[in-house]
Design a protein around this motif. Sequence first.
Motif, short mmCIF file in Angstrom:
data_model
loop_
_atom_site.label_atom_id
_atom_site.label_comp_id
_atom_site.label_asym_id
_atom_site.label_seq_id
_atom_site.Cartn_x
_atom_site.Cartn_y
_atom_site.Cartn_z
N GLN A 80 0.69 -1.23 -0.01
CA GLN A 80 -0.04 0.13 -0.05
C GLN A 80 0.79 1.17 -0.06
O GLN A 80 0.67 2.14 0.71
CB GLN A 80 -0.93 0.04 1.16
N GLY A 81 1.66 1.32 -0.94
CA GLY A 81 2.46 2.68 -1.16
C GLY A 81 3.84 2.54 -0.16
O GLY A 81 4.53 3.73 -0.06
N HIS A 82 3.88 1.75 0.70
CA HIS A 82 4.97 1.44 1.48
C HIS A 82 6.02 0.46 1.04
O HIS A 82 5.50 -0.81 0.79
CB HIS A 82 4.62 1.41 3.18
N VAL B 110 17.82 -2.53 6.13
CA VAL B 110 18.35 -1.69 5.07
C VAL B 110 18.08 -0.46 4.69
O VAL B 110 18.48 0.61 4.78
CB VAL B 110 18.70 -2.75 3.79
N ASN B 111 16.45 -0.34 4.24
CA ASN B 111 16.08 0.85 3.61
C ASN B 111 14.58 0.75 3.73
O ASN B 111 13.90 -0.39 3.77
CB ASN B 111 16.71 1.34 2.29
N SER B 112 14.01 2.03 3.49
CA SER B 112 12.53 1.96 3.56
C SER B 112 11.91 3.15 2.80
O SER B 112 12.73 4.08 2.69
CB SER B 112 11.57 1.70 4.92
N GLN B 113 10.96 3.17 2.26
CA GLN B 113 10.03 4.37 2.04
C GLN B 113 8.65 4.47 2.47
O GLN B 113 7.88 3.57 2.41
CB GLN B 113 9.72 4.07 0.33
N ASN B 114 8.42 5.56 3.07
CA ASN B 114 6.94 5.93 3.46
C ASN B 114 6.67 5.21 4.65
O ASN B 114 5.60 4.72 5.03
CB ASN B 114 5.98 5.58 2.50
N LEU B 115 7.86 4.75 5.55
CA LEU B 115 7.69 4.04 6.77
C LEU B 115 8.25 4.78 8.00
O LEU B 115 8.34 4.30 9.07
CB LEU B 115 8.28 2.61 6.78
N LEU B 116 8.14 6.24 7.76
CA LEU B 116 8.48 7.06 8.82
C LEU B 116 9.78 6.59 9.50
O LEU B 116 10.01 6.79 10.79
CB LEU B 116 7.28 7.15 10.19
N ALA B 117 10.75 6.13 8.74
CA ALA B 117 11.93 5.59 9.55
C ALA B 117 13.04 6.94 9.57
O ALA B 117 13.30 7.76 8.90
CB ALA B 117 12.84 4.75 8.49
N ASN C 139 4.25 -1.37 11.43
CA ASN C 139 3.94 -2.23 10.41
C ASN C 139 5.50 -3.05 9.99
O ASN C 139 5.24 -4.28 9.67
CB ASN C 139 3.28 -1.65 9.32
N TYR C 140 6.50 -2.14 9.73
CA TYR C 140 7.62 -2.84 9.55
C TYR C 140 8.17 -4.11 10.31
O TYR C 140 8.49 -5.09 10.12
CB TYR C 140 8.75 -2.03 9.32
N ASN C 141 8.09 -3.66 11.80
CA ASN C 141 8.50 -4.88 12.75
C ASN C 141 7.59 -6.01 12.74
O ASN C 141 7.75 -6.96 12.64
CB ASN C 141 8.34 -4.14 13.98
N ARG C 142 6.20 -5.86 12.49
CA ARG C 142 5.03 -6.77 12.10
C ARG C 142 5.52 -7.77 11.08
O ARG C 142 5.69 -9.09 10.92
CB ARG C 142 3.88 -6.42 11.95
#
Length: 129
Positions: free
Chosen positions: A72-74, A92-99, A107-110
Amino acid sequence: MKIASLLSGIVCVVALAGCASKTAPVQNVDAAIAGQYTESQVKNAILSAGLARKWVMAPVAPGVITGHVERQGHSADIRINYTAARYTINYVNSQNLLAANGVIHRNYNRWVNNLNRDIQLKISAQNIQ
């Protein structure tokens, strides 16, 4: 007047609590593998678990797999290092996950915890076969 002030205070507290709970510290996984398995079995379990969870997994070197997931865009990228005895899952990296500053959208951890659980299940299922 007091009731209006009380209600607006409650609304502010609830709004702030909702914002604060969207992020959590980034969780990396360092998991020991119980039992005797080959490096190839561990690799296959990781690839299979990733595929089942809709991660795009790619072996990039002996003992190293990269993973990418989009929801969903993340999106998130991970690196999995593995041996016959253990594996790690690292952000390593992410987009749109407030990192930022060691925190990320919960949600990333889940996603990573679900992937880790499925890897463990795939590894242990090899004993049954």
